[in-house]
Enzyme design. Structure first.
Site, PDB file in Angstrom:
ATOM      1  N   GLY A  25       0.845  -1.186   0.000  1.00 61.05           N
ATOM      2  CA  GLY A  25       0.000   0.000   0.000  1.00 61.05           C
ATOM      3  C   GLY A  25       0.877   1.231   0.000  1.00 61.05           C
ATOM      4  O   GLY A  25       2.092   1.162  -0.235  1.00 61.05           O
ATOM      5  N   SER A  26       0.289   2.348   0.312  1.00 62.09           N
ATOM      6  CA  SER A  26       1.029   3.614   0.228  1.00 62.09           C
ATOM      7  C   SER A  26       2.225   3.651   1.170  1.00 62.09           C
ATOM      8  O   SER A  26       3.273   4.208   0.830  1.00 62.09           O
ATOM      9  CB  SER A  26       0.079   4.771   0.549  1.00 62.09           C
ATOM     10  OG  SER A  26      -0.527   4.572   1.821  1.00 62.09           O
ATOM     11  N   GLU A  28       4.245   1.398   1.988  1.00 65.90           N
ATOM     12  CA  GLU A  28       5.324   0.484   1.640  1.00 65.90           C
ATOM     13  C   GLU A  28       6.057   0.856   0.356  1.00 65.90           C
ATOM     14  O   GLU A  28       7.156   0.371   0.101  1.00 65.90           O
ATOM     15  CB  GLU A  28       4.788  -0.957   1.467  1.00 65.90           C
ATOM     16  CG  GLU A  28       4.295  -1.616   2.732  1.00 65.90           C
ATOM     17  CD  GLU A  28       2.979  -1.053   3.208  1.00 65.90           C
ATOM     18  OE1 GLU A  28       2.061  -0.894   2.389  1.00 65.90           O
ATOM     19  OE2 GLU A  28       2.873  -0.739   4.407  1.00 65.90           O
ATOM     20  N   GLU A  47      -3.686 -10.425   1.427  1.00 63.53           N
ATOM     21  CA  GLU A  47      -2.515 -10.617   2.271  1.00 63.53           C
ATOM     22  C   GLU A  47      -2.390 -12.032   2.835  1.00 63.53           C
ATOM     23  O   GLU A  47      -1.285 -12.523   3.053  1.00 63.53           O
ATOM     24  CB  GLU A  47      -2.509  -9.594   3.411  1.00 63.53           C
ATOM     25  CG  GLU A  47      -2.174  -8.177   2.963  1.00 63.53           C
ATOM     26  CD  GLU A  47      -3.399  -7.391   2.469  1.00 63.53           C
ATOM     27  OE1 GLU A  47      -4.466  -8.001   2.259  1.00 63.53           O
ATOM     28  OE2 GLU A  47      -3.266  -6.164   2.308  1.00 63.53           O
ATOM     29  N   HIS A  70       0.823  -4.389   4.319  1.00 64.18           N
ATOM     30  CA  HIS A  70       0.392  -2.996   4.399  1.00 64.18           C
ATOM     31  C   HIS A  70      -0.134  -2.665   5.781  1.00 64.18           C
ATOM     32  O   HIS A  70      -1.272  -2.980   6.122  1.00 64.18           O
ATOM     33  CB  HIS A  70      -0.691  -2.743   3.348  1.00 64.18           C
ATOM     34  CG  HIS A  70      -1.188  -1.312   3.325  1.00 64.18           C
ATOM     35  ND1 HIS A  70      -0.377  -0.238   3.565  1.00 64.18           N
ATOM     36  CD2 HIS A  70      -2.425  -0.813   3.097  1.00 64.18           C
ATOM     37  CE1 HIS A  70      -1.081   0.882   3.467  1.00 64.18           C
ATOM     38  NE2 HIS A  70      -2.334   0.545   3.199  1.00 64.18           N
ATOM     39  N   HIS A 277      -7.301 -32.744  20.011  1.00 63.79           N
ATOM     40  CA  HIS A 277      -8.289 -31.930  19.319  1.00 63.79           C
ATOM     41  C   HIS A 277      -9.620 -31.908  20.053  1.00 63.79           C
ATOM     42  O   HIS A 277     -10.446 -31.027  19.816  1.00 63.79           O
ATOM     43  CB  HIS A 277      -8.484 -32.473  17.891  1.00 63.79           C
ATOM     44  CG  HIS A 277      -9.164 -31.511  16.967  1.00 63.79           C
ATOM     45  ND1 HIS A 277      -9.666 -31.886  15.752  1.00 63.79           N
ATOM     46  CD2 HIS A 277      -9.442 -30.195  17.085  1.00 63.79           C
ATOM     47  CE1 HIS A 277     -10.212 -30.837  15.154  1.00 63.79           C
ATOM     48  NE2 HIS A 277     -10.105 -29.810  15.945  1.00 63.79           N
ATOM     49  N   GLY A 395      -4.134 -25.924  11.862  1.00 64.75           N
ATOM     50  CA  GLY A 395      -5.558 -26.185  11.741  1.00 64.75           C
ATOM     51  C   GLY A 395      -6.325 -25.029  11.138  1.00 64.75           C
ATOM     52  O   GLY A 395      -7.502 -25.171  10.811  1.00 64.75           O
TER      53      GLY A 395
END
Length: 518
Positions: A25-26, A28, A47, A70, A277, A395
């Site tokens: 984005g701006s 970066e 992302e 970003h 689990h 998971g």
């Protein structure tokens, strides 16, 4: 004097991180001014896909990958797969933009509040450098920590105006971490194993990460030990066609105790053995069983509910165990019996996996995220070669599809098969775009049962007769693939399945097969 950008680019080049995965984005963009020709930028359309591709790439290369996100918005989108990378113990250096330092006191648009805290606890180390000139040192430390066993992601927040600031040259350091383990403890483990009547080995993903496949085979054969796979193991660590291969442990306390009840010695290698689990009760291991755990993750050693733990890399520890006393004479354990072959009268996930096993090369790489089909996969799709199976250790969903894309980039000479459930695929369907854009010959195989089968399974476990919002028969993965630039075929019976699988596995472009299963 050089800028922070120039010094950082030189550092990334020295560290071998010349492939940058991102969705900028701006905040970066200044990082990429005068982007060097020997670097490669891999754009992801979301992302989480960026993180998944980087994860697959890092696992495939065995080296830390760099990810550029970003600010808070991008890091937030990526958190699910950042969590998976953390559980996978994948080395990643994650960077994110921050607004200019001069306006941070005014909470500017798209700034990151407490940026270094946001990705915790799913990173090993995190910071926002106090000064612009500290950025290269922060990235170097992030790389060192990411690569130090147990590997994992790290995070650096970088204000937008840091990149053009002046910076002194930075020299990278070498750090050697000795993970050979305690010699006396390893000798005691070797002696106990040699004296056992019915020893067993439980292998986790750390065996694969440490390149110990051949050593585990040698140790099992030396001791005539049955070999089980740890619950939810994310890698292949033992050939599933070997006579000593016993099967897969279930992620439940009572099931693990019952499965290992005939053994008087258990050695767990490279990952947690008591990973549950569902809630359970009673002992964690059979009474009277001598239990040892060896792996590079001190956190696993700390929380293991039973046994003596040794923190060590599996390859080095196995060298010590192989040099131990001669074992007592013992019979080989019974050979595992496989289920009968299916005739294809009904197109089930088990039959699809049986045919995939028959048609694929054993050297092809399976990147799997079809959790409700994990049991049929264990029975009908044996993994026979080292470094040919990868799945999520966390998971969390949305990792498998983009990780397969990254794996294909890391290992271009190998066939990569993305084995996905329909629900899992929808978490990261945008990753198809990157496969098409880079011409990666991934075979995407979607097991379409028109519902979140895993939730239906747990619904039955909890006595629920109906689940809201878990049916989606209207999804059309062939059209979704074509919309991302990928050719696709649908299989609805045994004949069309074989035709579609042969076509996909032979293709030199990305393909998708939608298998409609019962």
């Amino acid at each position: 004097m050089s800028t922070v950008r120039h010094v950082t680019i030189d550092l990334l080049r020295e560290l071998g991180m010349t492939t940058v995965f991102g969705n900028p984005g701006s905040t970066e963009l200044p990082m990429f001014r005068d982007f060097p020709d020997d670097f490669r930028y891999v754009m992801g359309l979301q992302e989480s896909v960026v993180l998944g591709m980087a994860d697959g790439f890092a696992q495939g290369t065995g080296r830390a990958a760099i990810v550029n996100l970003h600010s808070s918005a991008g890091v937030g989108h990526a958190l699910g797969n950042l969590f998976t990378a953390f559980k996978n113990q994948t080395p990643l250096v994650v960077t994110a933009g921050q607004q200019a330092r001069s306006i941070l006191p005014y909470e500017p648009f798209l700034f990151a509040e407490r940026a270094s805290e946001f990705p915790r606890p799913f990173v090993k180390w995190s910071c926002e450098p106090a000064r612009a000139e500290d950025v290269p040192a922060a990235i170097h430390r992030a790389w060192l920590v990411a690569m130090e066993p147990p590997c994992g992601p790290t995070f650096v927040s970088i204000p937008i105006d840091d990149w053009d600031r002046s910076c002194e040259p930075f020299a990278a350091r070498k750090v050697h971490a000795d993970r050979a383990g305690d010699p006396a403890a390893l000798a005691a483990c070797a002696t106990s194993m040699a004296q056992a009547r019915r020893p067993a080995i439980v292998v986790g993903a750390g065996v694969a990460r440490d390149g110990a496949w051949d050593r585990v085979i040698a140790l099992a054969e030396r001791h005539q030990a049955a070999v089980w796979v740890a619950p939810m193991s994310a890698r292949c660590s033992f050939p599933e066609d070997h006579p000593l291969f016993a099967g897969f442990l279930t992620a439940g306390r009572e099931a693990i105790v019952a499965t290992l009840s005939s053994h008087d010695f258990v050695l767990a290698l490279g990952g947690p053995m008591n990973l549950y689990h569902v809630e359970g009760h009673g002992p964690h291991m059979p009474e009277g069983c001598d239990v040892w755990l060896i792996g590079d993750n001190h956190i696993h050693a700390a929380w293991a509910p039973a046994g003596t733990a040794i923190v060590a890399q599996c390859d080095r520890a196995l060298d010590a165990l192989l040099a131990g006393p001669e074992p007592v004479q013992r019979d080989a354990p019974p050979v595992r019996q496989r289920l009968p072959r299916l005739d294809g009268a009904a197109l089930t996930d088990a039959y699809v996996l049986q045919r995939l096993a028959a048609l694929r090369s054993p050297e092809s790489i399976v990147v799997e995220e079809a959790p409700s089909s994990r049991g049929p996969m264990h029975e009908h799709l044996p993994i026979l070669r080292k470094d040919t199976f990868y799945t999520t250790a966390s998971g969390g969903l949305g990792h498998g599809l983009p990780a397969a894309v990254g794996m294909a980039m890391a290992r271009p000479d190998d066939k990569v098969i993305a084995l996905l459930g329909d629900g899992s695929a929808m978490y990261a369907i945008q990753g198809l775009h990157a496969a098409a854009q880079h011409g990666l010959p991934v075979s995407f195989l979607i097991l379409k049962n028109n519902r979140y089968e895993a939730l239906h399974h747990f619904g039955r476990h909890f006595g629920m007769q109906q689940l809201v919002g878990t049916q989606f028969p209207e999804l059309d993965f062939c059209k979704l693939a074509e919309g991302h630039g990928i050719v696709a075929r649908r299989a609805e019976d045994a004949a069309s399945l074989d035709e579609a699988l042969r076509w996909s596995l032979a293709a030199d472009v990305p393909t998708l097969v939608e298998a409609v299963v019962l």
